[in-house]
Enzyme design. Structure first.
Site, PDB file in Angstrom:
ATOM      1  N   SER A 126       4.115   2.799   8.079  1.00 12.49           N
ATOM      2  CA  SER A 126       3.760   1.754   7.116  1.00 12.49           C
ATOM      3  C   SER A 126       4.967   1.251   6.341  1.00 12.49           C
ATOM      4  O   SER A 126       5.813   2.040   5.904  1.00 12.49           O
ATOM      5  CB  SER A 126       2.728   2.280   6.117  1.00 12.49           C
ATOM      6  OG  SER A 126       1.475   2.391   6.725  1.00 12.49           O
ATOM      7  N   HIS A 135       0.827  -1.221   0.000  1.00 14.89           N
ATOM      8  CA  HIS A 135       0.000   0.000   0.000  1.00 14.89           C
ATOM      9  C   HIS A 135       0.858   1.268   0.000  1.00 14.89           C
ATOM     10  O   HIS A 135       0.328   2.368  -0.147  1.00 14.89           O
ATOM     11  CB  HIS A 135      -0.990  -0.009   1.175  1.00 14.89           C
ATOM     12  CG  HIS A 135      -0.411   0.294   2.510  1.00 14.89           C
ATOM     13  ND1 HIS A 135      -0.049  -0.694   3.415  1.00 14.89           N
ATOM     14  CD2 HIS A 135      -0.133   1.472   3.129  1.00 14.89           C
ATOM     15  CE1 HIS A 135       0.401  -0.120   4.519  1.00 14.89           C
ATOM     16  NE2 HIS A 135       0.372   1.189   4.365  1.00 14.89           N
ATOM     17  N   ASP A 171       0.184  -7.831   1.838  1.00 16.06           N
ATOM     18  CA  ASP A 171       0.613  -6.429   1.754  1.00 16.06           C
ATOM     19  C   ASP A 171       2.142  -6.315   1.770  1.00 16.06           C
ATOM     20  O   ASP A 171       2.750  -5.911   2.760  1.00 16.06           O
ATOM     21  CB  ASP A 171       0.000  -5.658   2.932  1.00 16.06           C
ATOM     22  CG  ASP A 171       0.168  -4.151   2.816  1.00 16.06           C
ATOM     23  OD1 ASP A 171       0.579  -3.677   1.740  1.00 16.06           O
ATOM     24  OD2 ASP A 171      -0.115  -3.451   3.812  1.00 16.06           O
TER      25      ASP A 171
END
Length: 251
Positions: free
Chosen positions: A204, A67, A111
């Protein structure tokens, strides 16, 4: 009347300070400089603004969360303070992005994203790769997560220097209880039962390191971080060991 007003102001200030203390990532601290030499910072666009974290797997490959992908990416290695030019830093262009073929942006499943650098990084004390964990971590395994993400939630405050926080792998049962129906085999939770220690927005793609191995990548969690009973959710890299190594070798 003035005395009552002053008392109310002191009470209000105490409440604000209490909320700020509660929101801060308790137990987080500035990492010892270059103690996480695999840490990468992803920079986006022509402005090269900080976007996500990542981890160096070899002199030419970095791993991050899928992402975090953007059209133009550069990777900064050997960084501690993002606001300073440092003698140890290397900023390299990304020439190839390889997301996991089953990445699902809606569910956050699978992910992970591999990034090939335009030229090999110069390895040394401040820039060093980390091996991916072959085996999955047991509950209560001590781990460390690092990044330049916000140190408070829900109000964001971004630090200049790399932050570390020590957390433990959460049991599968607790993880699934917190996020009913949302946890897949490709995910692992980590945190503390009492809350207060967590990764957050801006972290992230950053590394979750357990026993010297890259066990996970910061993936998702609650909008407000570090809540008791809601650990952070990480990409469970032990499930992707073969795909990572085959992709690197064949690309």
């Amino acid at each position: 009347m003035l005395l009552l007003l002053a008392s109310l102001q002191i009470l209000a200030l105490a409440m604000v300070q209490s909320q700020e203390d509660e929101n801060k990532i308790i137990g987080g601290y500035s990492c010892i400089q270059h103690s996480q030499p695999w840490q990468a910072a992803l920079l986006v666009g022509v402005t090269r603004s900080f976007h996500c974290g990542g981890a160096l797997l070899s002199d030419q490959w970095v791993i991050t969360a899928a992402h975090c992908s953007r059209p133009i990416l550069r990777v900064a290695l050997g960084k501690h303070n993002l606001q300073r030019r440092e003698a140890t830093q290397q900023v390299l262009r990304v020439v190839q992005k390889v997301p996991h073929p089953q990445y699902n942006a809606r569910t956050h499943d699978n992910d992970l994203l591999l990034l090939r650098l335009q030229q090999p990084a110069r390895l040394g004390r401040a820039v060093r790769p980390i091996p991916v964990a072959r085996t999955c971590a047991n509950p209560q395994t001590p781990c460390r997560v690092s990044g330049w993400g916000t140190t408070s939630s829900p109000i964001a405050r971004y630090p200049n220097s790399l932050q570390c926080v020590n957390i433990n792998i959460t049991s599968r049962q607790q993880c699934e209880q917190a996020y009913r129906g949302a946890i897949t085999p490709g995910m692992v939770c980590a945190g503390t039962p009492e809350g207060g220690k967590d990764s957050c927005q801006g972290d992230s793609g950053g590394p979750l390191v357990c026993k010297g191995k890259l066990q996970g990548l910061v993936s998702w969690g609650m909008e407000r971080c570090a809540l008791p009973g809601y650990p952070g959710v990480y990409t469970n890299l032990c499930k992707y060991y073969d795909w990572i190594h085959q992709t690197i070798q064949s690309t």
